[in-house]
Design a protein around this motif. Structure first.
Motif, PDB file in Angstrom:
ATOM      1  N   ALA A 105      -6.655  -5.304   4.260  1.00  0.00           N
ATOM      2  CA  ALA A 105      -6.493  -5.763   2.875  1.00  0.00           C
ATOM      3  C   ALA A 105      -6.212  -4.572   1.966  1.00  0.00           C
ATOM      4  O   ALA A 105      -6.787  -3.501   2.115  1.00  0.00           O
ATOM      5  CB  ALA A 105      -7.743  -6.511   2.422  1.00  0.00           C
ATOM      6  N   ASP A 106      -5.335  -4.788   1.016  1.00  0.00           N
ATOM      7  CA  ASP A 106      -4.925  -3.724   0.112  1.00  0.00           C
ATOM      8  C   ASP A 106      -4.962  -4.278  -1.309  1.00  0.00           C
ATOM      9  O   ASP A 106      -4.185  -5.179  -1.647  1.00  0.00           O
ATOM     10  CB  ASP A 106      -3.518  -3.267   0.491  1.00  0.00           C
ATOM     11  CG  ASP A 106      -3.065  -2.049  -0.274  1.00  0.00           C
ATOM     12  OD1 ASP A 106      -3.603  -1.771  -1.363  1.00  0.00           O
ATOM     13  OD2 ASP A 106      -2.148  -1.370   0.215  1.00  0.00           O
ATOM     14  N   ASN A 107      -5.834  -3.751  -2.148  1.00  0.00           N
ATOM     15  CA  ASN A 107      -5.976  -4.303  -3.490  1.00  0.00           C
ATOM     16  C   ASN A 107      -4.874  -3.870  -4.449  1.00  0.00           C
ATOM     17  O   ASN A 107      -4.852  -4.307  -5.591  1.00  0.00           O
ATOM     18  CB  ASN A 107      -7.353  -3.982  -4.070  1.00  0.00           C
ATOM     19  CG  ASN A 107      -7.551  -2.523  -4.381  1.00  0.00           C
ATOM     20  OD1 ASN A 107      -6.635  -1.705  -4.317  1.00  0.00           O
ATOM     21  ND2 ASN A 107      -8.771  -2.170  -4.739  1.00  0.00           N
ATOM     22  N   TYR A 139      -1.914  -4.872  -4.510  1.00  0.00           N
ATOM     23  CA  TYR A 139      -1.132  -6.055  -4.880  1.00  0.00           C
ATOM     24  C   TYR A 139      -1.810  -6.803  -6.023  1.00  0.00           C
ATOM     25  O   TYR A 139      -1.142  -7.314  -6.924  1.00  0.00           O
ATOM     26  CB  TYR A 139      -0.929  -6.960  -3.666  1.00  0.00           C
ATOM     27  CG  TYR A 139      -0.266  -6.226  -2.527  1.00  0.00           C
ATOM     28  CD1 TYR A 139       1.037  -5.754  -2.643  1.00  0.00           C
ATOM     29  CD2 TYR A 139      -0.951  -5.967  -1.344  1.00  0.00           C
ATOM     30  CE1 TYR A 139       1.644  -5.047  -1.619  1.00  0.00           C
ATOM     31  CE2 TYR A 139      -0.352  -5.275  -0.303  1.00  0.00           C
ATOM     32  CZ  TYR A 139       0.941  -4.812  -0.449  1.00  0.00           C
ATOM     33  OH  TYR A 139       1.534  -4.115   0.571  1.00  0.00           O
ATOM     34  N   THR A 140      -3.111  -6.845  -5.992  1.00  0.00           N
ATOM     35  CA  THR A 140      -3.852  -7.452  -7.096  1.00  0.00           C
ATOM     36  C   THR A 140      -3.706  -6.592  -8.343  1.00  0.00           C
ATOM     37  O   THR A 140      -3.444  -7.107  -9.437  1.00  0.00           O
ATOM     38  CB  THR A 140      -5.335  -7.616  -6.722  1.00  0.00           C
ATOM     39  OG1 THR A 140      -5.427  -8.407  -5.542  1.00  0.00           O
ATOM     40  CG2 THR A 140      -6.117  -8.277  -7.832  1.00  0.00           C
ATOM     41  N   ARG A 141      -3.877  -5.292  -8.202  1.00  0.00           N
ATOM     42  CA  ARG A 141      -3.750  -4.393  -9.361  1.00  0.00           C
ATOM     43  C   ARG A 141      -2.358  -4.474  -9.980  1.00  0.00           C
ATOM     44  O   ARG A 141      -2.216  -4.371 -11.196  1.00  0.00           O
ATOM     45  CB  ARG A 141      -4.065  -2.952  -8.952  1.00  0.00           C
ATOM     46  CG  ARG A 141      -5.521  -2.706  -8.641  1.00  0.00           C
ATOM     47  CD  ARG A 141      -5.838  -1.212  -8.486  1.00  0.00           C
ATOM     48  NE  ARG A 141      -4.817  -0.447  -7.801  1.00  0.00           N
ATOM     49  CZ  ARG A 141      -4.854  -0.090  -6.519  1.00  0.00           C
ATOM     50  NH1 ARG A 141      -5.870  -0.417  -5.764  1.00  0.00           N
ATOM     51  NH2 ARG A 141      -3.870   0.612  -5.984  1.00  0.00           N
ATOM     52  N   ASP A 142      -1.335  -4.672  -9.159  1.00  0.00           N
ATOM     53  CA  ASP A 142       0.039  -4.741  -9.662  1.00  0.00           C
ATOM     54  C   ASP A 142       0.264  -5.901 -10.616  1.00  0.00           C
ATOM     55  O   ASP A 142       1.147  -5.824 -11.478  1.00  0.00           O
ATOM     56  CB  ASP A 142       1.036  -4.843  -8.505  1.00  0.00           C
ATOM     57  CG  ASP A 142       1.199  -3.543  -7.730  1.00  0.00           C
ATOM     58  OD1 ASP A 142       0.698  -2.486  -8.193  1.00  0.00           O
ATOM     59  OD2 ASP A 142       1.813  -3.589  -6.647  1.00  0.00           O
ATOM     60  N   ILE A 143      -0.505  -6.977 -10.485  1.00  0.00           N
ATOM     61  CA  ILE A 143      -0.270  -8.136 -11.359  1.00  0.00           C
ATOM     62  C   ILE A 143      -1.149  -8.135 -12.615  1.00  0.00           C
ATOM     63  O   ILE A 143      -0.991  -8.992 -13.475  1.00  0.00           O
ATOM     64  CB  ILE A 143      -0.434  -9.475 -10.605  1.00  0.00           C
ATOM     65  CG1 ILE A 143      -1.870  -9.673 -10.155  1.00  0.00           C
ATOM     66  CG2 ILE A 143       0.552  -9.586  -9.463  1.00  0.00           C
ATOM     67  CD1 ILE A 143      -2.156 -11.091  -9.672  1.00  0.00           C
TER      68      ILE A 143
END
Length: 107
Positions: A32-34, A36-40
């Motif tokens: 899991a890599d957060n 992608y969440t931070r990017d949005i």
């Protein structure tokens, strides 16, 4: 519990008794890599769509403080904290989850 019938918990937990399944799940979690969440996050801050977070107060994996931070930083976010619920609050408090969803979608 009725004799001869597996409990709902037994059926829910059955896949995790297989070592292969546990390894696969742990590999997925480890990957899991957060980012992608931070990017949005910038888009979420600009978005006026109402958002609902339902969080178990006793979640030992994702602390409720994460939800509190999200709700304070992302506009139009409502946080519903579920007491005595863990990482999957639907297991601990399905009625409270249902009520929160009904209230949110009918407001």
């Amino acid at each position: 519990m009725v004799l001869g019938r597996a409990s709902p918990a037994a059926g829910y937990l059955a896949p995790w008794t297989d070592a292969r399944v546990r390894r696969s799940w742990m590999a997925m979690v480890g990957a899991a890599d957060n980012r992608y969440t931070r990017d949005i996050v910038p888009a979420l801050r600009q978005n006026a769509t109402p958002k609902l977070l339902i969080w178990g107060e006793d979640d030992g994996f994702q602390k409720v403080e994460y939800a509190e931070r999200f709700a304070s930083e992302i506009p139009h976010t409502t946080l519903v904290r579920i007491p005595d619920a863990g990482h999957i609050p639907t297991d601990n408090a399905p009625g409270q989850i249902a009520r929160a969803l009904v209230d949110f979608f009918t407001a």
